[in-house]
Design a protein around this motif. Structure first.
Motif, PDB file in Angstrom:
ATOM      1  N   GLY A   1      98.173 -49.591 -93.168  1.00  0.00           N
ATOM      2  CA  GLY A   1      99.199 -48.937 -92.591  1.00  0.00           C
ATOM      3  C   GLY A   1     100.374 -48.443 -93.802  1.00  0.00           C
ATOM      4  N   LEU A   2     100.531 -49.039 -94.728  1.00  0.00           N
ATOM      5  CA  LEU A   2     101.241 -48.499 -95.876  1.00  0.00           C
ATOM      6  C   LEU A   2     100.440 -47.513 -96.566  1.00  0.00           C
ATOM      7  CD1 LEU A   2     102.597 -52.153 -97.241  1.00  0.00           C
ATOM      8  CD2 LEU A   2     103.988 -50.152 -96.139  1.00  0.00           C
TER       9      LEU A   2
ATOM     10  N   GLU B   1     100.749 -41.770 -97.626  1.00  0.00           N
ATOM     11  CA  GLU B   1     100.124 -40.235 -97.451  1.00  0.00           C
ATOM     12  C   GLU B   1     101.059 -39.414 -96.644  1.00  0.00           C
ATOM     13  OE1 GLU B   1      96.563 -41.444 -95.675  1.00  0.00           O
ATOM     14  OE2 GLU B   1      95.473 -41.812 -97.692  1.00  0.00           O
ATOM     15  N   ASN B   2     101.524 -39.943 -95.520  1.00  0.00           N
ATOM     16  CA  ASN B   2     102.382 -39.045 -94.787  1.00  0.00           C
ATOM     17  C   ASN B   2     103.549 -38.797 -95.482  1.00  0.00           C
ATOM     18  OD1 ASN B   2     100.604 -39.343 -92.413  1.00  0.00           O
ATOM     19  ND2 ASN B   2     101.737 -40.962 -91.694  1.00  0.00           N
ATOM     20  N   ASN B   3     104.496 -39.568 -96.189  1.00  0.00           N
ATOM     21  CA  ASN B   3     105.419 -39.350 -97.038  1.00  0.00           C
ATOM     22  C   ASN B   3     105.263 -38.254 -98.054  1.00  0.00           C
ATOM     23  OD1 ASN B   3     107.060 -39.820 -99.806  1.00  0.00           O
ATOM     24  ND2 ASN B   3     108.111 -40.740 -98.140  1.00  0.00           N
ATOM     25  N   GLU B   4     103.970 -38.283 -98.545  1.00  0.00           N
ATOM     26  CA  GLU B   4     103.653 -37.004 -99.517  1.00  0.00           C
ATOM     27  C   GLU B   4     103.696 -35.898 -98.746  1.00  0.00           C
ATOM     28  OE1 GLU B   4     102.991 -35.485-102.995  1.00  0.00           O
ATOM     29  OE2 GLU B   4     103.625 -37.744-102.932  1.00  0.00           O
ATOM     30  N   LYS B   5     102.823 -36.097 -97.696  1.00  0.00           N
ATOM     31  CA  LYS B   5     102.658 -34.654 -96.929  1.00  0.00           C
ATOM     32  C   LYS B   5     104.251 -34.282 -96.390  1.00  0.00           C
ATOM     33  CE  LYS B   5      98.324 -35.844 -94.812  1.00  0.00           C
ATOM     34  NZ  LYS B   5      97.623 -36.015 -93.760  1.00  0.00           N
ATOM     35  N   ALA B   6     105.008 -35.053 -95.981  1.00  0.00           N
ATOM     36  CA  ALA B   6     106.199 -34.585 -95.588  1.00  0.00           C
ATOM     37  C   ALA B   6     107.078 -33.864 -96.920  1.00  0.00           C
ATOM     38  CB  ALA B   6     107.179 -35.878 -95.141  1.00  0.00           C
ATOM     39  N   LYS B   7     106.789 -34.565 -98.136  1.00  0.00           N
ATOM     40  CA  LYS B   7     107.632 -33.970 -99.525  1.00  0.00           C
ATOM     41  C   LYS B   7     107.144 -32.618 -99.553  1.00  0.00           C
ATOM     42  CE  LYS B   7     108.036 -34.745-104.192  1.00  0.00           C
ATOM     43  NZ  LYS B   7     108.058 -35.782-105.400  1.00  0.00           N
ATOM     44  N   THR B   8     105.698 -32.538 -99.549  1.00  0.00           N
ATOM     45  CA  THR B   8     104.955 -31.109 -99.526  1.00  0.00           C
ATOM     46  C   THR B   8     105.382 -30.157 -98.598  1.00  0.00           C
ATOM     47  OG1 THR B   8     102.960 -32.256-100.478  1.00  0.00           O
ATOM     48  CG2 THR B   8     102.766 -29.968 -99.762  1.00  0.00           C
ATOM     49  N   ASN B   9     105.708 -30.503 -97.288  1.00  0.00           N
ATOM     50  CA  ASN B   9     106.205 -29.479 -96.495  1.00  0.00           C
ATOM     51  C   ASN B   9     107.729 -29.057 -96.750  1.00  0.00           C
ATOM     52  OD1 ASN B   9     103.690 -29.719 -95.114  1.00  0.00           O
ATOM     53  ND2 ASN B   9     104.242 -31.479 -93.666  1.00  0.00           N
TER      54      ASN B   9
ATOM     55  N   GLY C   1     109.507 -45.430-102.418  1.00  0.00           N
ATOM     56  CA  GLY C   1     109.660 -46.585-103.504  1.00  0.00           C
ATOM     57  C   GLY C   1     109.653 -47.840-102.507  1.00  0.00           C
ATOM     58  N   VAL C   2     110.358 -47.776-101.083  1.00  0.00           N
ATOM     59  CA  VAL C   2     110.040 -48.835-100.318  1.00  0.00           C
ATOM     60  C   VAL C   2     108.531 -49.134 -99.929  1.00  0.00           C
ATOM     61  CG1 VAL C   2     110.601 -49.955 -98.125  1.00  0.00           C
ATOM     62  CG2 VAL C   2     112.330 -48.851 -99.393  1.00  0.00           C
ATOM     63  N   PHE C   3     107.820 -48.182 -99.964  1.00  0.00           N
ATOM     64  CA  PHE C   3     106.378 -48.339 -99.598  1.00  0.00           C
ATOM     65  C   PHE C   3     105.470 -48.979-100.576  1.00  0.00           C
ATOM     66  CE2 PHE C   3     107.104 -44.391 -96.315  1.00  0.00           C
ATOM     67  CZ  PHE C   3     107.499 -45.207 -95.335  1.00  0.00           C
ATOM     68  N   ASP C   4     105.969 -48.098-101.820  1.00  0.00           N
ATOM     69  CA  ASP C   4     105.539 -48.557-103.131  1.00  0.00           C
ATOM     70  C   ASP C   4     105.400 -50.107-103.116  1.00  0.00           C
ATOM     71  OD1 ASP C   4     103.976 -46.162-103.560  1.00  0.00           O
ATOM     72  OD2 ASP C   4     105.750 -45.608-104.968  1.00  0.00           O
ATOM     73  N   LYS C   5     106.559 -50.765-103.158  1.00  0.00           N
ATOM     74  CA  LYS C   5     106.947 -51.972-103.386  1.00  0.00           C
ATOM     75  C   LYS C   5     106.227 -52.807-102.208  1.00  0.00           C
ATOM     76  CE  LYS C   5     110.696 -55.365-103.793  1.00  0.00           C
ATOM     77  NZ  LYS C   5     110.036 -56.598-103.269  1.00  0.00           N
ATOM     78  N   GLN C   6     106.310 -52.559-101.113  1.00  0.00           N
ATOM     79  CA  GLN C   6     105.831 -53.136 -99.903  1.00  0.00           C
ATOM     80  C   GLN C   6     104.176 -53.521-100.095  1.00  0.00           C
ATOM     81  OE1 GLN C   6     106.984 -51.281 -96.422  1.00  0.00           O
ATOM     82  NE2 GLN C   6     108.699 -52.452 -96.239  1.00  0.00           N
ATOM     83  N   TYR C   7     103.735 -52.275-100.546  1.00  0.00           N
ATOM     84  CA  TYR C   7     102.256 -52.269-100.808  1.00  0.00           C
ATOM     85  C   TYR C   7     101.875 -53.036-102.115  1.00  0.00           C
ATOM     86  CZ  TYR C   7      97.489 -49.944-101.153  1.00  0.00           C
ATOM     87  OH  TYR C   7      96.184 -49.854-101.462  1.00  0.00           O
TER      88      TYR C   7
END
Length: 355
Positions: free
Chosen positions: A116-117, A122-130, A262-268
């Motif tokens: 899930g993370l 991946e969605n975060n990166e897509k949102a940033k690209t968009n 950052g939150v996702f990275d820490k959680q991951y």
């Protein structure tokens, strides 16, 4: 008569009885040689048998004492092995329960969390690209709009300069210059509004029908051009304000995405580290179960060996006890025979026949 028959049967049926009878005859001969009474030989034989009987009883007592020691040692070892086996089974079951009810399910949960993370990242990166693509397009549109409005302001300024030169009376240029400026304004301001369109239409109508040398016409044209210029300046300022606002919103969006990442990275990272620890715990627990299962089987084998050895020793003990009891029983039976008058008569008959 019955007693004599029983004595004869005893002497003839058992090898030990025959041997005892022969021994009595020998003693009888020795007694006669030393001028002893016949009963003395029987008494000697009785004492020998009693001594042998006491010997067997001592042997029985010693065997039972040794057996009780062996039995105690066996029970102690059996209880020890059974305790170790039970303790081993409890430990194995406890480890298996921990493995199946805690570690393995938690490993599955962590795999699900990590999946899930990963999707969120991946969605975060897509949102940033968009967001960057949208912002790039916004800036492109702003630049085009700003250039158009700036060009429209420049053309408006040229038209004002032309009218002001006409109002100075120095010369009257051809209206073509004014119309060229209006055409450039229309071309530059591609995103025209009704207000701007009406101003340009009014300017065109005045220019076509009125004399630029007329002061009133010049004043009216200047006022319209200044209104048009103010409109362009306001529109350009608004475009810059909108651009600044979009920059701010874009940066806030990037900051938000960065914080989320950052939150996702820490959680991951936390979930990944925990899963690594759980994987190690699963491996360690499996190794412990394997080792304890092997140890458990060793104790089971040792218990079986102990029980088998005990069974064999018990068979030996029981046979020895039976043999000793048989010997004691024979001695008791022999003593009963020796103490009878019939035995003495049988013995005397045997002696008489031998003479």
């Amino acid at each position: 008569m019955q007693t004599t028959t029983s004595v004869a049967a005893f002497l003839n049926s058992d090898p030990m009885g025959k041997m005892m009878f022969e021994f009595a005859q020998l003693e009888m001969h020795v007694s006669h040689f030393y001028f002893l009474e016949a009963s003395g030989a029987v008494d000697i034989l009785i004492e020998v048998l009693k001594a042998f009987g006491r010997q067997q009883e001592d042997r029985m007592s010693q065997e039972n004492e040794i057996w009780q020691q062996r039995l105690g040692d066996h029970n102690a070892r059996r209880i020890q092995f059974e305790s170790l086996i039970t303790e081993g089974e409890l430990s194995i079951n406890r480890d298996r329960k921990k493995l199946t009810e805690e570690l393995v399910p938690r490993s599955g949960e962590l795999d699900y969390i990590l999946s899930g993370l990963k999707t969120k990242k991946e969605n975060n990166e897509k949102a940033k690209t968009n967001a960057i693509a949208v912002r790039t397009e916004q800036n492109k549109q702003f630049s085009m709009q700003a250039n158009e409005i700036s060009e429209a302001i420049r053309s408006t300024d040229e038209a004002l300069a032309y009218i002001k030169r006409c109002s100075g009376g120095a010369f009257i240029e051809e209206k073509r210059v004014f119309f060229d400026s209006l055409a450039q304004i229309k071309k530059s301001a591609s995103t025209s509004t009704d207000y701007m369109g009406s101003l340009i239409t009014t300017l065109s109508q005045i220019a076509e029908t009125q004399n630029f040398a007329d002061k009133q016409v010049q004043k009216q044209l200047i006022e319209l051009l200044q209104s048009l210029r103010s409109y362009f300046v306001d529109t350009l300022q608004k475009a810059y304000n909108d651009e600044d606002q979009q920059k701010l919103l874009h940066q806030q969006r990037l900051d938000q995405l960065s914080n989320e990442l950052g939150v996702f990275d820490k959680q991951y990272g936390d979930a990944f580290n925990e899963r690594e620890q759980v994987s190690i715990a699963i491996e360690d627990t499996n190794q412990i179960i394997t080792r304890r299962t092997k140890e458990h089987q060793q104790f089971v084998d040792r218990l079986n060996t102990e029980n088998n050895n005990f069974t064999q020793n018990q068979s030996i003990h029981d046979k020895l006890v039976a043999d000793i009891n048989g010997e004691i029983g024979f001695i008791e039976k022999a003593l009963n025979v020796l103490e009878t008058q019939a035995f003495k008569e049988e013995l005397q008959n045997a002696i008489n026949k031998a003479k």
